[in-house]
Scaffold this active site. Structure first.
Site, PDB file in Angstrom:
ATOM      1  N   GLU A 124       0.127  -0.900   5.952  1.00 32.59           N
ATOM      2  CA  GLU A 124       0.781  -0.241   6.472  1.00 32.59           C
ATOM      3  C   GLU A 124       1.047   1.784   6.680  1.00 32.59           C
ATOM      4  O   GLU A 124       1.192   2.064   7.929  1.00 32.59           O
ATOM      5  CB  GLU A 124       2.439  -0.712   6.100  1.00 32.59           C
ATOM      6  CG  GLU A 124       3.421  -0.275   6.584  1.00 32.59           C
ATOM      7  CD  GLU A 124       4.317   1.256   6.984  1.00 32.59           C
ATOM      8  OE1 GLU A 124       4.905   1.384   7.971  1.00 32.59           O
ATOM      9  OE2 GLU A 124       3.850   1.620   5.982  1.00 32.59           O
ATOM     10  N   ASP A 146       0.811  -1.445  -0.049  1.00 31.21           N
ATOM     11  CA  ASP A 146       0.274  -0.043  -0.428  1.00 31.21           C
ATOM     12  C   ASP A 146       1.383   1.191  -0.077  1.00 31.21           C
ATOM     13  O   ASP A 146       2.330   1.204   0.425  1.00 31.21           O
ATOM     14  CB  ASP A 146      -0.866  -0.244   1.420  1.00 31.21           C
ATOM     15  CG  ASP A 146      -0.234  -0.161   2.621  1.00 31.21           C
ATOM     16  OD1 ASP A 146       0.902  -0.419   2.578  1.00 31.21           O
ATOM     17  OD2 ASP A 146      -1.202   0.877   3.754  1.00 31.21           O
TER      18      ASP A 146
END
Length: 447
Positions: free
Chosen positions: A155, A95
């Protein structure tokens, strides 16, 4: 193991993996809720497919916790170890952060562009380069070592289901060595292992002096507005030299790496004439001493300001905690300081929003020594152990749940990478060396 053979394998396939990184960057996998979350499923499928091409058994996991939290797609791909060989857990995240103001970008964020030896694009460094680094290293490494590839999808939003994931898949994630490819190198051309990280505490405080706004001409003097009171309180966090002046916050001046002031001035973009705060070495101030920063404040905007005394104000603090100190103890120390130093008897409410632990690596471990050897072979220079002023709390979660695993924190970024900012980029020459180093490490562990 033939070092030249591994190095040549990486070199010959580097353009292929660079092209694959360009493809992965093109998927706008922003994990912030307000963006299209289906893009994370696309990037997860891309990674799982590439892992399977390398002979790993891959699955995409959308964890739902007992408390009702829904995890974003993570990839768990595995290849068992040969008899008697260790297993290595390779971590990265797919991500990325939002792009921010597009006018600040010199290129389209999700169309990776190579210029002057760097690849520009959102996620080109943080952390899709880490994802593809693992894939390329697995391909180039000599077989034998077991591989567990764990690529997280949340994250950049604080890994809300990370600990639940670790507990749910603890058996599958068991490893002898854990490699976290989500940090920095010291400089372009100088590799490093990150061996210490500060902890983090985020706190909010509300200071109140009145129960409603009052006319500033009628009542100012005996009554000081809440913003001024808050400013006077905030000023007590530091002494005249800029050192932290809060009792109970641990700090040390133990960093041994030199950071030249002119280089730090360039890396930070600090304005001409602005002096650096604090005392001790620059690296200690960056890595092993606490810091307190005001990162937000709710106050009347200028365009709607009126001649009234502001009755209350709320501000948010980011406290970076020295490695080794419990962040909850640090939060308690700062809260006590605020309660005892708020001036004029103003009312204060304090709230702790977030606590993330610090990390200190075992620099004498066998895996650390092997990693230093691999970095030296790949770069041709002596690597360094460096600290990071930021925090990666999940590394401490890994250490707590897998106490027998040796943890190595590596990275592909450098001071010019500008992760999270406009014009994020990756130094391609160092990235090739990072792939080579990880392939050599995996090969060495496989022996």
């Amino acid at each position: 193991m033939n070092i030249d053979e591994v190095t040549l394998q990486v070199k010959n396939n580097f353009s292929k993996w660079q092209s694959k990184l360009v493809d992965l960057v093109a998927i706008p996998s922003i994990s912030v809720d307000s963006f299209d979350q289906s893009t994370l499923q696309r990037s997860a499928k891309w990674i799982a497919a590439e892992a399977e091409k390398l002979g790993l058994s891959a699955q995409i996991i959308n964890l739902e916790t007992d408390s009702g939290k829904k995890g974003r797609p993570a990839i768990l791909a595995q290849r068992p170890a040969a008899p008697g060989k260790p297993t290595v857990l390779l971590y990265a995240h797919h991500d990325v952060q939002p792009t921010g103001d597009l006018e600040l970008w010199n290129t389209q964020p999700f169309q990776a562009v190579e210029k002057d030896g760097r690849l520009f694009g959102r996620g080109a460094a943080d952390d899709k380069a880490g994802v593809v680094l693992h894939l390329a290293a697995i391909e180039a490494a000599h077989p034998g070592v077991g591989i567990t590839l764990f690529v997280e999808g949340e994250e950049e939003v604080g890994s809300p289901t990370f600990v639940d994931f670790l507990h749910t898949y603890k058996k599958e994630l068991q490893a002898d060595v854990i490699v976290v490819a989500d940090s920095n190198n010291w400089q372009v051309g100088i590799p490093s292992l990150t061996t210490s990280l500060r902890g983090v505490v985020q706190m909010s405080a509300r200071v109140a002096v009145l129960d409603h706004p009052v006319h500033s001409g009628m009542y100012s003097g005996p009554v000081i507005d809440a913003v001024t009171v808050a400013a006077r309180l905030i000023a007590t966090f530091h002494d005249e030299a800029g050192n932290i002046a809060v009792e109970g916050l641990a700090q040390s001046d133990t960093a041994t790496v030199d950071y030249e002031e002119e280089v730090l001035r360039k890396d930070t973009g600090i304005l001409d004439g602005v002096e650096f705060a604090g005392s001790g070495s620059l690296t200690s101030r960056l890595w092993t001493k606490p810091t307190i920063s005001v990162i937000g404040m709710d106050v009347t905007p200028n365009e709607v300001a009126s001649n009234t005394l502001i009755p209350q104000v709320e501000f948010t603090l980011s406290l970076r905690v020295a490695p080794g100190q419990d962040p909850r103890a640090a939060a308690a120390a700062l809260e006590e300081h605020m309660r005892t130093h708020v001036p004029f008897g103003a009312h204060i409410d304090v709230r702790v929003n977030e606590c993330g632990p610090s990390f200190i690596a075992d620099t004498d471990s066998p895996a650390n020594e092997m990693a230093h050897w691999a970095l030296h072979e790949a770069w041709g220079v002596e690597p360094i152990n460096m600290g990071i002023g930021g925090s990666i709390p999940f590394i401490s979660d890994l250490a707590e749940l897998f106490p027998n695993a040796e943890i190595l924190v590596t990275g592909v970024e450098d001071p010019d990478s500008r992760a999270h900012s406009a014009n994020e980029s990756l130094h391609l020459g160092d990235w090739q060396k990072a792939i080579t180093a990880e392939a050599l490490l995996l090969s060495k562990l496989g022996e």
